[in-house]
Every structure is written in structure tokens, then in C-alpha cells.
Write an enzyme that holds these catalytic residues in place. Structure first.
Site, mmCIF file in Angstrom:
data_model
loop_
_atom_site.group_PDB
_atom_site.id
_atom_site.type_symbol
_atom_site.label_atom_id
_atom_site.label_comp_id
_atom_site.label_asym_id
_atom_site.label_seq_id
_atom_site.Cartn_x
_atom_site.Cartn_y
_atom_site.Cartn_z
ATOM 1 N N HIS A 89 33.947 64.994 17.666
ATOM 2 C CA HIS A 89 33.667 65.601 16.367
ATOM 3 C C HIS A 89 34.798 65.393 15.366
ATOM 4 O O HIS A 89 34.621 65.620 14.176
ATOM 5 C CB HIS A 89 33.359 67.105 16.520
ATOM 6 C CG HIS A 89 34.517 67.943 16.927
ATOM 7 N ND1 HIS A 89 34.688 68.413 18.213
ATOM 8 C CD2 HIS A 89 35.555 68.443 16.215
ATOM 9 C CE1 HIS A 89 35.782 69.158 18.266
ATOM 10 N NE2 HIS A 89 36.314 69.188 17.064
ATOM 11 N N ASP A 145 31.707 65.230 23.911
ATOM 12 C CA ASP A 145 32.628 65.430 22.785
ATOM 13 C C ASP A 145 33.931 64.660 22.992
ATOM 14 O O ASP A 145 35.014 65.148 22.681
ATOM 15 C CB ASP A 145 32.923 66.919 22.557
ATOM 16 C CG ASP A 145 33.512 67.176 21.171
ATOM 17 O OD1 ASP A 145 33.316 66.341 20.272
ATOM 18 O OD2 ASP A 145 34.194 68.211 20.988
ATOM 19 N N SER A 169 41.860 70.285 17.724
ATOM 20 C CA SER A 169 40.835 69.454 18.352
ATOM 21 C C SER A 169 41.386 68.094 18.746
ATOM 22 O O SER A 169 41.949 67.378 17.915
ATOM 23 C CB SER A 169 39.662 69.227 17.395
ATOM 24 O OG SER A 169 38.661 70.160 17.596
#
Length: 401
Positions: A141, A171, A248
Site C-alpha cells: 500500500h 501487502d 509502513s
């Protein structure tokens, strides 16, 4: 300061509609799935002036030996291999065409659009270097649907990044930069983690590069459904090490400075809960992405559910079943035309063994299936109506939406 008539009109128009440009919010690149409603994507959007740059010379403050603990030692091994990833993409302007522009066109002319149809979104995430020749690992993402990717090293060097592959099911994404002799991380083992062990997170939360946080492993083998992302195929590591927007794609470390996971998400409805993708899953997917450009996931078509007494009663009533065993999970759904349906499995079957291994949790069953190979034969032993039955399933390829 004097404003032209055009500037004044546009200014008043934007104020009236609440503004329409700028950077994206904390849910940048967040897939609009119902399953993600309880999660906050940990990619952060910041104006350029808010991003704190790495020291150009890469220098760090000297420390006396009595100030260096296991955390500092672990971070020193890895810190130079953690990178910042800045990404941009074009998105539709939500206010374009929402209002009658006839009045504005009186000032700008019929051929000039006072409100642009697209705007640029900018986001910042983290990543880490796998190989000295510039192979990087991050979250899908962070770089999905991006137009440009820029990678900044701790020593201040900046490179254009090429997104080699993306796997939205786990992911995980991989990026390549044109560089050599880069510092790299050392991959560890997440298979034997025990709740209570130390966990160290490094990333770029809120644009504050190479930030270190410490906590513990809170739990292991959290299923995708438990975390709130049932469309993913990951058994997550849960940690209370502070994970904030911008973390992230950054590494989760053990006390030896080895990477045991990729920090990926935090729940918006709780504090002190972060989740990471186990490094074995991430490394396996990264290898497939670098070598084939895509990752294949084995697919059985089985949907299982944890069974509380109330859930067991509900499943029995709705599906007219008779689940009597004191079990914690059972098959609650079978995908049409899937390998499971073709093999003869039914809703309400209680899986006891897969390939001869006793199954004690959903996460264990999910992990065995996920770590198999497309085309493998899975031997599944189930309990059905008081009898034990054995089925053989040839796994297919997970259908990409």
C-alpha cells in the site's frame, strides 16, 4: 498584497467548498474495502517542509560504552539499511465538476478550467534494503498505483525507485534502485516467537526519519480476520511497539537486530496494538516478485470460522447442521467450483488434520495452506456427523480480483 480578480474568485470558491487540493490524509492508498474500516493505513501524508531530512554525512552522535544497551546495538546493525520512500500519484479532484463553473468561466474563459480535474497526492512510508545491489522490501500500500517513487537512504542519498512487483494479498511489495555496495539487513526467524519477547521497530513515523521504538511481542499468529483484514493471507505478529503513520514497510527487529517482520498496520480503535507481516512470508513473496514479477497463492476455497457457543448454535440453525464436538472452529463456507467443493468438503465439517498434522487453530490451518505450492495435494481429515472422513484437495491459484 494585491489579488487579481481571478485569484480572488478562485480563493473565495475554494473557501466556500472547503478546499479540494493538498496532500492525502492518513488513509492514503487505503483500499476501500469494508474489511479495512477498523484499520488505519500507516502511510502518512506530509507537506515537503514537514519532512525531516536525513543527516547528509550520515553521522551519529558518539556514545559511551556504558550508554549502549541491547536496543542501541541492534539498531546500529540495521539503521543504515532502513529507507524513506516518498511516493506520488494523480487522483481525481473530488470537487471538479461538483459545482456550476459558469460564473468562474466568465473570468477565466470557456477553454480554461478554473478547478483542475486531477490533483497530486504525496505519501511517505518506510522500507529496508535486502541486497547490496539495491533490492528493497516495503508494503504494497506504500507504492501501489504510484506515478513516482523516491528512495532516500540514511546517509542522505536519494534514488528513483522502480516498483518491481506488488502483492496486495499479503501487502508486500519490492522496489529496485540503481546502486551498489549498500548496507543490508539480516533476516531473522519469526516462527518461534513467544509473547513477552522484546520487539524493536524502525521507520519514518510522521516524517521523522529513522525513529526507533521499543515494545514486546504481544501475540503471534493473529489471523487476518482477527486483525480486521479478512481479504489478506497473513498470520500477523502483534506488538505494542509504537507504530505510527509513516512506519509502513519498516522492519520489526529482535534483540539481535534481525528482521522478524514488516510493520504494516495499526487499529484506529485501540492504543498499543500494531501488526507486522512475518518475515518468512514477506521474504518468500519478495523472492517471487523479484524473479517472476508476481506471487502465486495456493487456493482451496475453504472459509473457516472460530466457534463460540453462540456461533456454533447460529451455524447449526442457519445451515441445519449438527456440530456437537467441543471445537474452536469449523468450515462455514465453500467457494463455488473451488478445489474444496470439487473434493466433497461441506459446510459444518470440522477439520482435524491437514497433511497428517493435527489442527488446533485457524492460523495454523491458514499457514499450512499458504505455505504449500499451487498444485499440491492437501490431505484433509474432517469430522462430519460423528464420523471421520478424509478428502484430498489439489490446490488451485488464488483468484485475483
Amino acid at each position: 498584497m494585491k489579488l487579481s480578480v481571478k485569484q480572488l474568485v478562485v480563493y473565495l470558491f475554494l473557501v466556500a467548498v472547503g478546499g479540494g487540493g493538498g496532500v492525502f490524509g492518513s488513509r492514503y492508498f487505503l483500499p476501500q474495502h469494508h474489511s479495512f474500516q477498523e484499520l488505519e493505513n500507516v502511510t502518512v501524508a506530509l507537506p515537503p517542509e514537514a519532512v525531516v531530512p536525513y543527516p547528509i554525512d550520515g553521522a551519529t552522535n558518539s556514545t559511551k560504552s556504558d550508554n549502549v544497551n541491547f536496543i542501541a546495538t541492534a539498531v546500529q546493525k540495521v539503521g543504515s539499511a532502513v529507507v524513506r520512500i516518498n511516493a506520488t500519484r494523480k487522483v481525481a479532484n473530488p470537487i471538479f465538476g461538483a459545482f456550476d463553473n459558469s460564473m468562474l468561466k466568465r473570468f477565466f474563459g470557456e477553454d480554461e478550467e478554473p478547478i483542475p480535474s486531477e490533483r497530486i497526492e504525496r505519501g511517505t512510508g518506510s522500507g529496508f534494503i535486502l541486497s547490496a545491489n539495491g533490492q528493497l522490501l516495503t508494503n504494497a500500500h506504500v507504492v501501489d498505483n504510484t506515478d513516482t517513487v523516491q528512495v532516500t537512504l540514511k546517509d542522505g542519498r536519494t534514488f528513483d525507485g522502480k516498483v518491481v512487483g506488488i502483492d496486495t494479498i499479503t501487502d508486500v511489495a519490492v522496489v529496485k534502485i540503481a546502486a551498489d555496495n549498500l548496507p543490508t539487513v539480516k533476516l531473522g526467524n519469526s516462527q518461534n516467537l513467544i509473547p513477552g519477547q522484546w520487539a524493536i521497530a524502525i521507520g519514518n513515523p510522521l516524517g521523522l526519519d529513522n525513529t526507533v521504538t521499543i515494545g514486546i511481542i504481544s501475540a503471534t499468529d493473529r489471523t487476518s480476520a482477527q486483525v480486521g483484514v479478512p481479504d489478506k493471507r497473513v498470520s500477523f505478529i502483534q506488538t505494542d511497539a509504537a507504530i505510527n503513520p509513516g512506519n509502513s514497510g519498516g522492519p520489526l527487529l529482535n534483540t539481535q537486530g534481525e528482521v522478524i517482520g514488516i510493520n504494516t498496520a495499526i487499529r484506529t480503535d485501540a492504543q498499543g496494538l500494531g501488526f507486522a507481516i512475518p518475515i518468512e512470508t514477506a521474504a518468500r513473496i519478495a523472492h517471487e516478485l523479484f524473479t517472476k514479477g508476481k506471487a502465486e497463492h495456493p487456493f482451496s476455497g475453504i472459509e473457516m470460522a472460530e466457534l463460540s457457543p453462540a456461533k456454533k448454535q447460529e451455524l447449526n440453525q442457519k445451515k441445519q447442521l449438527n456440530i456437537q464436538l467441543d471445537v474452536s472452529f469449523a468450515i462455514k463456507g465453500i467457494v463455488a467450483n473451488s478445489p474444496a467443493q470439487k473434493a466433497g468438503l461441506l459446510i459444518g465439517d470440522v477439520i482435524q488434520k491437514i497433511n497428517g498434522k493435527p489442527i488446533k487453530s485457524l492460523a495454523q490451518a491458514q499457514k499450512i495452506i499458504e505455505f504449500s505450492t499451487v498444485g499440491d495435494i492437501l490431505t484433509i481429515e474432517v469430522h462430519r456427523n460423528g464420523k471421520t472422513q478424509i478428502f484430498k484437495i489439489r490446490s488451485g491459484t488464488y483468484p485475483h480480483k
